[in-house]
Design an enzyme around this catalytic site. Sequence first.
Site, PDB file in Angstrom:
ATOM      1  CE  LYS A  70      -4.346  -1.691   1.865  1.00 51.55           C
ATOM      2  NZ  LYS A  70      -5.341  -1.610   2.961  1.00 51.55           N
ATOM      3  CE  LYS A 101      -9.094 -11.347  -2.910  1.00 49.65           C
ATOM      4  NZ  LYS A 101      -8.649 -11.051  -1.545  1.00 49.65           N
ATOM      5  CE  LYS A 115     -13.400  -4.284  -1.412  1.00 48.10           C
ATOM      6  NZ  LYS A 115     -13.704  -3.598  -0.175  1.00 48.10           N
TER       7      LYS A 115
END
Length: 334
Positions: A115, A197, A200
């Site tokens: 992040k 994966k 979103k």
Amino acid sequence: MLDNRKVLFSGMQATGNLTLGNYLGALKNWVSLSDEYDCFYCVVDEHSITVRQDPGVLRKRARALLTLYIGAGLDPEKNCLYYQSHVSAHAELAWILNCFTYMGELNRMTQFKDKAEKHSDNINAGLYTYPVLMAADILLFQSDIVPVGSDQKQHIEITRDIAERFNNLYGDVFTIPEPYFGKTGARIMSLQEPEKKMSKSDENPNASIYLMDSPDDVLRKCKRAVTDSIGEIRYCEEQPGLRNLIDIYGACMEKSPAEVEKEFAGKGYGDFKLAVAEAVNSVLRPLHEEVARLEKDKAYIDSVIKNNAERAAYAANKTLRKVQKKVGFPERVR
Ligand code: TRP
């Protein structure tokens, strides 16, 4: 809630649009676990501001997520569904636990590194101590199990380490939680890059099926899903795209990969993709109807938000008071 049942805690962030992966991989499992455990399902809005958010959007999405919890079948009488920011014990315990967590431990967190790289203009202290707030979430309720995705494994490990460290110093204060990774088949991948994966935040509009997608969107995305040139419907490593579609179909229809293979033996990819779309829509349709119905009942949702936050605060404060006493904070005069 029954006292003799084990406690389950989990949380989701209301950032981005939830995908079919979030539903099949997490929310659906939550519903099936809710009979067996005393469950706390939190909307972790305090975690969300570790990355810059539009306040109006965050507020709207938090409410939509809580409504979705109910719409997906979590009964707010039997489960505690609430906003993290409505229960101040989360932040208070997180502060205390910060003082029992080493920078060396936090430096090893791979999610922080990822992040920090992605948001290099805003590497704030909250992003760094994110795992400590998560530990507070879990430990506040003396949770026995924590259903999470495998990307959260390291965060559960640090939670256990912090809890054990605290218990070694002050006696048995915290229950040591176990992670629960759910069924392996429910890991839903991107429709465009099936080795990734389903996310979103994918930039490719065809990669993810969103929970609020219309039947036409679902059909279009399924038709465009990446497959291969082998031409047989088999569940194997060499056909990751097909394997993912089999997982999606299987999760929606509650069938094993072997059953799906058998059902579609000799059929073409085109037919199978139509069946996958129909299966997905058969899951999304009732969800959409239920959410639309709940959204109209503002007073009901408001009452759930209020009651459940009160129940969560009551349970959380029991642990918090114990911890405050252990570390030497002065007693409250009544
Ligand atoms: N970090 C989790 C995620 O991104 C969300 C979360 C916050 C959580 N607190 C939690 C999950 C406590 C389980 C338990 O998925």
